[in-house]
Write a protein that holds these residues in place. Structure first.
Motif, PDB file in Angstrom:
ATOM      1  N   SER A   1      86.862  54.873  31.933  1.00  0.00           N
ATOM      2  CA  SER A   1      87.835  53.810  32.129  1.00  0.00           C
ATOM      3  C   SER A   1      89.182  54.427  32.442  1.00  0.00           C
ATOM      4  O   SER A   1      89.581  55.413  31.826  1.00  0.00           O
ATOM      5  N   THR A   2      89.868  53.851  33.412  1.00  0.00           N
ATOM      6  CA  THR A   2      91.259  54.220  33.636  1.00  0.00           C
ATOM      7  C   THR A   2      92.130  53.469  32.624  1.00  0.00           C
ATOM      8  O   THR A   2      91.700  52.494  32.005  1.00  0.00           O
TER       9      THR A   2
ATOM     10  N   VAL B   1     100.355  58.035  22.592  1.00  0.00           N
ATOM     11  CA  VAL B   1      99.174  57.238  22.255  1.00  0.00           C
ATOM     12  C   VAL B   1      97.926  58.113  22.294  1.00  0.00           C
ATOM     13  O   VAL B   1      97.908  59.193  22.900  1.00  0.00           O
ATOM     14  N   ARG B   2      96.873  57.613  21.642  1.00  0.00           N
ATOM     15  CA  ARG B   2      95.564  58.267  21.672  1.00  0.00           C
ATOM     16  C   ARG B   2      94.586  57.348  22.389  1.00  0.00           C
ATOM     17  O   ARG B   2      94.415  56.172  21.991  1.00  0.00           O
ATOM     18  N   VAL B   3      93.957  57.864  23.435  1.00  0.00           N
ATOM     19  CA  VAL B   3      92.983  57.094  24.200  1.00  0.00           C
ATOM     20  C   VAL B   3      91.596  57.684  23.941  1.00  0.00           C
ATOM     21  O   VAL B   3      91.361  58.871  24.221  1.00  0.00           O
TER      22      VAL B   3
ATOM     23  N   THR C   1      97.345  63.136  33.516  1.00  0.00           N
ATOM     24  CA  THR C   1      96.878  62.253  34.581  1.00  0.00           C
ATOM     25  C   THR C   1      95.400  61.931  34.471  1.00  0.00           C
ATOM     26  O   THR C   1      94.904  61.099  35.226  1.00  0.00           O
ATOM     27  N   THR C   2      94.681  62.590  33.524  1.00  0.00           N
ATOM     28  CA  THR C   2      93.239  62.370  33.423  1.00  0.00           C
ATOM     29  C   THR C   2      92.797  62.204  31.977  1.00  0.00           C
ATOM     30  O   THR C   2      93.422  62.713  31.044  1.00  0.00           O
TER      31      THR C   2
ATOM     32  N   THR D   1      98.899  55.224  36.493  1.00  0.00           N
ATOM     33  CA  THR D   1      97.525  55.019  36.057  1.00  0.00           C
ATOM     34  C   THR D   1      96.930  56.355  35.665  1.00  0.00           C
ATOM     35  O   THR D   1      96.995  57.321  36.422  1.00  0.00           O
ATOM     36  N   VAL D   2      96.352  56.417  34.457  1.00  0.00           N
ATOM     37  CA  VAL D   2      95.692  57.644  34.007  1.00  0.00           C
ATOM     38  C   VAL D   2      94.204  57.473  34.284  1.00  0.00           C
ATOM     39  O   VAL D   2      93.567  56.541  33.797  1.00  0.00           O
ATOM     40  N   ASP D   3      93.646  58.369  35.083  1.00  0.00           N
ATOM     41  CA  ASP D   3      92.263  58.248  35.553  1.00  0.00           C
ATOM     42  C   ASP D   3      91.281  58.923  34.593  1.00  0.00           C
ATOM     43  O   ASP D   3      91.661  59.738  33.750  1.00  0.00           O
TER      44      ASP D   3
END
Length: 285
Positions: free
Chosen positions: A255-256, A246-248, A165-166, A281-283
């Motif tokens: 950025s969310t 995925v890799r963020v 979630t984060t 939404t990932v915060d």
């Protein structure tokens, strides 16, 4: 004949207006529908009467559709100018909010839609602009009414969940999205879209061959959006969810990452047969 825009005042109905079209300036509660009225439908109620300094008038209703995944809101109006007997076509635009028990549950532009929150009594408020054709009426004001919607909220056919979630600044985080199809209706096709905030420097990448960073620009440009990802899923079945890992990567700017899912439903030869839902939404922390 005046054509200039005027800021109008909300009018308590007077004899100068065609009051047969509307109840007093603020619409009251709509009559409850029958208990078995659970099919998709549109409900309308008087919402207000607007008047300009040269006696232009507009009588506005607010309408809300229920029983589908979205609540569509519109503001039909009748309008006129006392100096002429011409019948006017009226065009309305603006914004709206819907509140239930004092809490805003949906909002948007007019005409427009938001997610249908389910049955209940809603206070719907709109800031509207009413213009006529030919040009004689141009009024702006706020109207509101109460609508009681009875159709049940449709059962969700698809859902998206994540294992995180984060996200953190200056780090790369692996996030797994799991997409479920919970209905026998439709087929196994779906499009999962992920997008971070533009200009934040965020990057979304994956080794999944079903996914691609979207292409932007005119041909033959090959620029792709590194902060967005589009994944084409084709094997969704009830009891058989699909996953995308995925890799963020974030820099010093938070950025969310929001997610959306588009999917097909029955009546494949009809033009509008699919749906769209908001995923998690990932915060950023």
């Amino acid at each position: 004949m005046p054509t200039r825009p005027t800021i109008l005042r909300t009018l308590i109905a007077t004899a100068a207006l065609p009051l047969a079209l509307v109840s007093p300036a603020w619409g009251g509660a709509s009559a409850p529908a029958a208990a078995d009225d659970d099919v998709p439908a549109t409900l309308c109620a008087p919402a207000g009467a607007l008047r300009g300094p040269d006696h232009q008038w507009a009588v506005v209703s607010l309408c809300a559709g229920s029983g589908t995944p979205v609540m569509a809101v519109s503001a039909p109006a009748a309008c006129g100018y006392p100096a002429t007997k011409a019948r006017y076509a009226c065009r309305t635009s603006g914004t709206w909010t819907a509140a239930r028990n004092g809490v805003t549950v949906a909002s948007g532009t007019l005409p427009g839609s938001g997610e249908y929150p389910g049955p209940g009594t809603y206070e719907i408020t709109a800031r509207v602009r009413v213009r006529s054709a030919p040009a004689a009426v141009d009024l702006i004001g706020t109207v509101h009414t109460t609508l009681t919607l009875t159709a049940p909220k449709p059962r969700a056919t698809h859902r998206v969940v994540t294992d995180r979630t984060t996200l953190r600044r200056n780090a790369t985080t692996t996030v797994t999205y799991t997409v479920y199809r919970d209905s026998d209706a439709g087929d196994g096709n779906a499009r999962l879209g992920l997008i971070a905030r533009e200009g934040s420097g965020a990057r979304i990448a994956t080794d999944d061959p079903r996914c691609v960073n979207p292409l932007v620009g005119r041909y033959p440009a090959r620029t792709r959006l590194s902060h967005s990802l589009d994944c084409a899923l084709t094997d969704l079945q009830p009891g058989h969810p699909d996953t995308v890992r995925v890799r963020v990567t974030l820099g010093s700017v938070c950025s969310t990452v929001v997610s959306k899912l588009g999917y097909w439903m029955p009546r494949g030869q009809d033009l509008y047969t699919g749906g769209m839902l908001a995923g998690p939404t990932v915060d950023c922390v």
